[in-house]
Design an enzyme around this catalytic site. Structure first.
Site, PDB file in Angstrom:
ATOM      1  CG  ASP A   1      -3.669  -3.324   6.675  1.00  0.00           C
ATOM      2  OD1 ASP A   1      -4.170  -4.340   7.197  1.00  0.00           O
ATOM      3  OD2 ASP A   1      -4.328  -2.392   6.189  1.00  0.00           O
TER       4      ASP A   1
ATOM      5  CG  HIS B   1      -4.150  -4.932   2.309  1.00  0.00           C
ATOM      6  ND1 HIS B   1      -5.360  -4.295   2.469  1.00  0.00           N
ATOM      7  CD2 HIS B   1      -3.187  -3.986   2.572  1.00  0.00           C
ATOM      8  CE1 HIS B   1      -5.157  -3.034   2.802  1.00  0.00           C
ATOM      9  NE2 HIS B   1      -3.846  -2.813   2.867  1.00  0.00           N
TER      10      HIS B   1
ATOM     11  CG  HIS C   1      -2.227  -0.724  -0.915  1.00  0.00           C
ATOM     12  ND1 HIS C   1      -2.481   0.619  -0.749  1.00  0.00           N
ATOM     13  CD2 HIS C   1      -2.532  -1.292   0.282  1.00  0.00           C
ATOM     14  CE1 HIS C   1      -2.902   0.852   0.478  1.00  0.00           C
ATOM     15  NE2 HIS C   1      -2.948  -0.294   1.132  1.00  0.00           N
TER      16      HIS C   1
ATOM     17  CG  HIS D   1      -0.076   0.110   8.502  1.00  0.00           C
ATOM     18  ND1 HIS D   1      -1.084   0.794   9.156  1.00  0.00           N
ATOM     19  CD2 HIS D   1      -0.480  -0.014   7.208  1.00  0.00           C
ATOM     20  CE1 HIS D   1      -2.065   1.070   8.286  1.00  0.00           C
ATOM     21  NE2 HIS D   1      -1.707   0.590   7.101  1.00  0.00           N
TER      22      HIS D   1
END
Length: 325
Positions: A137, A188, A192, A286
């Protein structure tokens, strides 16, 4: 002077009476003649007065004009009075062609993913066999990207990168490096946020906004989407499905994003991945560094993770395995 005798007196009376009768007869004859010379009070239409052949100057004879030719006025139309316009029924117009019925509305396009994946937030790759999907991510910074790309290249391992739209706008060069290395890019969201508190309109803005930003940076994120913070429910899953995305969660979160300041180490990260090892495992890591200590634990642990998984007889795939790719 002669004296009229009785017989003479009678002759005079008789003569006077005869004369009176004659005058009365003449008067009656004149009256009858006058009445015969006047037309009837109700003269037939079209009759004309013409002298009689036997009586040139006397009694007129009646003769009717020939009947007019049959009118061309259609049946059912009233014959007009003299000087009036005939009232005709409306003309019969030719039939007006009806417009063609509209074509049946085309069905919505098919999902760009198997229908069996609709309504799900996947935690494993169904039916994938002994393979693992490494996913990364990107929503903060790009501090760990060079190490990650280096480790993947050194072991010929493909990865899937979930990018926010903001990250793609801030790091277009990073997007280019990911694509150039042959890795898969996914969606994504734009900024966020948590999705369960968003109405469908804002969900669409988040998903499609990120899609456009990533496209502008040179990659196509469809059809894979990951919910920020993993926050989702049936409504939000349906919303992203309707936007052309299948929701992909994870099997194990390495927790490397917590950093050393939270007591996490590269060993902790590696052990978590191996503890969850199974067919079709999806590993969450990540790219960015921890905001408090600046550590990039996932990037640091990645070479050892690849080595240990390979040693267990597993291979590596991107999420395209969900589509049979």
């Amino acid at each position: 002077m002669r004296t009229i005798t009785g017989n003479g007196r009678r002759r005079v009376v008789t003569l006077a009476a005869a004369l009176s009768l004659l005058l009365l007869a003449i008067a009656l004859a004149v009256l009858i003649s006058a009445r015969q010379g006047s037309p009837p009070t109700s003269w037939p239409p079209g009759a004309s007065m013409s002298p009689s052949a036997s009586s040139p100057a006397a009694t007129p004879s009646l003769s009717r004009s020939p009947s007019p030719a049959p009118s061309s006025i259609p049946m059912g139309t009233e014959t007009p009075e003299a000087g009036q316009t005939p009232v005709r029924p409306p003309a019969t117009l030719p039939p007006v062609p009806l417009p063609e019925p509209p074509e049946t509305t085309a069905p919505p396009p098919a999902d760009p993913f198997p229908s069996s994946l609709r309504g799900r937030d996947l935690t494993v790759l169904p039916g994938a066999g002994r393979v693992v999907a490494l996913t990364f991510d990107a929503g903060a910074n790009a501090a760990g990207l060079p190490k990650i790309l280096s480790a993947l290249a050194a072991n010929a391992v493909p990865g899937t990168f979930f990018l926010t739209g903001n990250w793609a706008e801030t790091n277009p060069g990073g997007v280019g490096q990911i694509v150039a290395a042959g890795h898969r890019v996914a969606n994504h969201s734009m900024t966020h946020p948590g999705f369960t508190g968003l109405p469908d309109e804002l969900i669409a803005q988040q998903v499609l906004g990120a899609e456009q930003a990533i496209l502008d940076a040179g990659a196509n994120p469809a059809p894979y989407f990951r919910f920020p913070y993993g926050e989702r429910d049936a409504r939000t899953i349906a919303a992203v499905n309707n936007l052309g995305y299948v929701a992909v969660r994870w099997t194990v979160d390495t927790l490397g994003w917590k950093g050393t300041s939270s007591g996490i180490s590269t060993q902790t990260v590696t052990e978590r991945v191996l503890a969850g090892l199974q067919t079709g495992e999806i590993v969450l890591m990540h790219i960015g560094s921890n905001p408090d200590d600046g550590s990039t634990l996932d990037a640091d642990a990645l070479p050892g993770i690849i080595e240990r998984i390979s040693a267990q007889g597993y291979g590596f795939v991107t999420l395209d395995a969900l589509l049979g790719g």
